[in-house]
Design a protein around this motif. Structure first.
Motif: not given
Length: 122
Positions: A38-48, A55-71
């Motif tokens: 959630q950025a200042p003044g904006k709504q919370r948004e999904f990232v990953a 498995g079954r990983i999802y990313y927001a378009d804005s972070v694809k190729g830059r962010f990696t989720i793992s567990r």
């Protein structure tokens, strides 16, 4: 489930950060996890998001190729590796756990941790 995120900080544009989130209270390996921001003044948004088995990983378009989720189910941890950070990535980042009983593809999250602030300077 209780969630605690960490790893935020101040970084220059183009830099990297790794966020971590530790979970407790439910069997970690049985549910999916996600990151939101959630950025200042904006709504919370999904990232990953990542399914219970990694498995079954999802990313927001804005972070694809830059962010990696793992567990790491042995450590009850979920991570968000962020590279090539941009000023528009500045936000409070939250980890979240799949709502109990929900279908993973619905990306329904029912538990939230406190956020960790990421600030990207230009």
């Amino acid at each position: 489930v209780q969630l605690q995120a960490s790893g935020g900080g101040l970084v220059q544009a183009g830099g990297s950060l790794r966020l971590s989130c530790v979970a407790s209270g439910r069997t970690f390996s049985r549910y999916g996890m996600g990151w939101f921001r959630q950025a200042p003044g904006k709504q919370r948004e999904f990232v990953a998001a990542i399914g219970w088995s990694g498995g079954r990983i999802y990313y927001a378009d804005s972070v694809k190729g830059r962010f990696t989720i793992s567990r790491d189910n042995a450590k009850n941890m979920v991570y968000l590796q962020m590279i090539s950070l941009k000023p528009e990535d500045t936000a409070v980042y939250y980890c979240a756990a799949q709502r109990e009983g929900s279908i993973w593809s619905s990306l329904d999250f029912g538990s939230w941790g406190q956020g960790t602030l990421v600030t990207v300077s230009s």
